[in-house]
Structure formats: C-alpha cells, structure tokens
Design an enzyme around this catalytic site. Structure first.
Site, mmCIF file in Angstrom:
data_model
loop_
_atom_site.group_PDB
_atom_site.id
_atom_site.type_symbol
_atom_site.label_atom_id
_atom_site.label_comp_id
_atom_site.label_asym_id
_atom_site.label_seq_id
_atom_site.Cartn_x
_atom_site.Cartn_y
_atom_site.Cartn_z
ATOM 1 N N GLU A 28 77.185 -20.438 -17.209
ATOM 2 C CA GLU A 28 76.939 -19.733 -18.470
ATOM 3 C C GLU A 28 75.538 -20.117 -18.912
ATOM 4 O O GLU A 28 75.267 -21.290 -19.155
ATOM 5 C CB GLU A 28 77.931 -20.174 -19.553
ATOM 6 N N GLN A 47 65.818 -9.638 -27.709
ATOM 7 C CA GLN A 47 65.183 -9.091 -26.513
ATOM 8 C C GLN A 47 65.155 -10.140 -25.418
ATOM 9 O O GLN A 47 64.969 -11.322 -25.682
ATOM 10 C CB GLN A 47 63.750 -8.681 -26.872
ATOM 11 N N ASN A 49 63.215 -11.056 -21.705
ATOM 12 C CA ASN A 49 62.018 -10.757 -20.920
ATOM 13 C C ASN A 49 62.062 -11.527 -19.613
ATOM 14 O O ASN A 49 62.713 -12.570 -19.527
ATOM 15 C CB ASN A 49 60.761 -11.161 -21.695
ATOM 16 N N ARG A 59 50.508 -19.196 -17.966
ATOM 17 C CA ARG A 59 50.716 -18.192 -19.008
ATOM 18 C C ARG A 59 50.794 -18.954 -20.329
ATOM 19 O O ARG A 59 51.694 -19.742 -20.541
ATOM 20 C CB ARG A 59 51.972 -17.383 -18.749
ATOM 21 N N HIS A 62 50.814 -19.229 -25.962
ATOM 22 C CA HIS A 62 51.012 -18.032 -26.778
ATOM 23 C C HIS A 62 51.923 -18.295 -27.966
ATOM 24 O O HIS A 62 52.802 -19.142 -27.907
ATOM 25 C CB HIS A 62 51.658 -16.919 -25.934
ATOM 26 N N LYS A 72 61.862 -18.851 -28.759
ATOM 27 C CA LYS A 72 62.067 -18.481 -27.358
ATOM 28 C C LYS A 72 63.084 -19.431 -26.735
ATOM 29 O O LYS A 72 63.047 -20.640 -26.984
ATOM 30 C CB LYS A 72 60.757 -18.581 -26.564
ATOM 31 N N TYR A 132 63.259 -15.241 -20.444
ATOM 32 C CA TYR A 132 63.392 -15.806 -21.787
ATOM 33 C C TYR A 132 63.889 -14.784 -22.789
ATOM 34 O O TYR A 132 63.679 -13.591 -22.655
ATOM 35 C CB TYR A 132 62.085 -16.433 -22.259
ATOM 36 N N LYS A 169 42.608 -12.664 -20.853
ATOM 37 C CA LYS A 169 42.983 -12.937 -22.243
ATOM 38 C C LYS A 169 43.189 -14.434 -22.471
ATOM 39 O O LYS A 169 42.727 -14.989 -23.473
ATOM 40 C CB LYS A 169 44.264 -12.163 -22.582
ATOM 41 N N ASP A 170 43.876 -15.104 -21.545
ATOM 42 C CA ASP A 170 44.196 -16.521 -21.730
ATOM 43 C C ASP A 170 42.986 -17.438 -21.556
ATOM 44 O O ASP A 170 43.045 -18.600 -21.955
ATOM 45 C CB ASP A 170 45.330 -16.954 -20.795
#
Length: 190
Positions: A28, A47, A49, A59, A62, A72, A132, A169-170
C-alpha cells in the site's frame, strides 16, 4: 506503515509494509487515514505526477508560493534518487536547513515534503521513475526555485559536479538569500 519525523520534524519519512514472496510483492503506497492520524491534520491531494530521468539529472530546487503552495508525497517506482527538502519558511528555527533521504525501488521509502519547503532530487540510476502526489495544481505565476548549489544550504548531491544535468530553467534559480520565500503571515494550511 511506519512514519518517522526527520531532523526537520515537519518532513516525514514513510515506510510502507511490503508483503512479498516468490511471486513478487504487494504494498500500500498511500493510506489517507493513517497519514491524517499521524500528522493531526488532513492533506487533500489532488494530482499525481510521474517523471523518468537518467543518472545525474537534478530536478529542483522547486516550490510554489502562497496561495498555490504544495505539499508533495514523493517516491521512486524504479531506480534510485537522493531526495531533498529545504525549509524556506521565514522565521522557522530550521530556515535554510535541509533533509536528504535516499528513495529507491528497493527501500520503498517515501518523503512527505510540506508546504513551505523547496524540493529537489538527483537521480542516482539510469531510467529512474519518480512519482509524487501534490495538494495544489501547478501555478506558473507562483512557480519559483532556488539554486541547487547554494553554498549556504550546502547540499551534498553525492555525484561529481561534472556528472550533473540540469534544465536551463534550473541553472537560473537565485540563491536562497535572494529568493522569494514563505512569509510568516502566509497561511500554509487552511
């Protein structure tokens, strides 16, 4: 499920119980009732992802500002990452401190990264699949980041710098001292 508070107590490691035999396993990966009971409040995830990355990909770091801040709940389905949460809550006794936890398909650990934290990870194995849940939708106007290599935060990303791969971007995120952060008056859980 086992819930363990980290050195920053709002960041929680979750270890689900794995039932396995020669046929495979069952686990689970999320129990809303158990999480709510442990935390003492409810998180309404909205949501799921998933991303796939090669070894060396970073990554992050953020986050989304209030009122679109996100909690998250992160895990690895395949492969391995070093997952990092950085406290960016103004006035917090652990402001600028971070927690780093290895998440893998073998250990099945998950990390709960609450609102008020920047989040990122480095991929330690090729073809890693990262999944996540979030409790707020993506909001481009509230999307922010902090430099992964900010020396004041001092994250050890494990891999040599020459092996790290970042999005354009990062590579442009500011240092924490120059970043927009969560203010004391922000209502992170309403």
């Amino acid at each position: 499920m086992k819930f363990t508070r980290t050195k920053i107590e709002d960041v929680v490691i979750i270890e689900p119980k794995v039932h396995g035999d020669e046929r495979g396993y069952f686990v689970e990966t999320f129990r809303e009732d158990k999480l709510d009971e442990f935390l003492g409040y409810k998180i309404n995830f909205c949501q799921d992802n998933e991303s796939k990355s090669s070894r060396g990909v970073i990554r992050g770091l953020h986050y989304q500002l209030h009122p679109a801040a996100q909690t998250k709940l992160v895990r690895v389905i395949k492969g391995k990452v070093l997952d990092v949460a950085v406290d960016i809550r103004e006035g917090s006794p652990t402001f600028g401190k971070h927690v780093a936890v290895e998440l893998s398909e073998e250990n099945k650990k998950q990390l709960l990264v609450p609102r008020g934290f920047a989040h990122g990870f480095v991929v330690l194995e090729d073809d890693t699949v990262f999944a996540y849940k979030v409790d707020n939708y993506y909001s481009p106007e509230n999307d922010r980041g902090i430099a992964f290599d900010d020396p004041e935060i001092g994250i050890d990303w494990i891999l040599p710098r020459v092996e790290l791969k970042l999005s354009d971007k990062d590579t442009k995120h500011p240092m924490l001292r120059d970043a927009e952060i969560f203010k004391k008056e922000d209502k992170l859980y309403e």
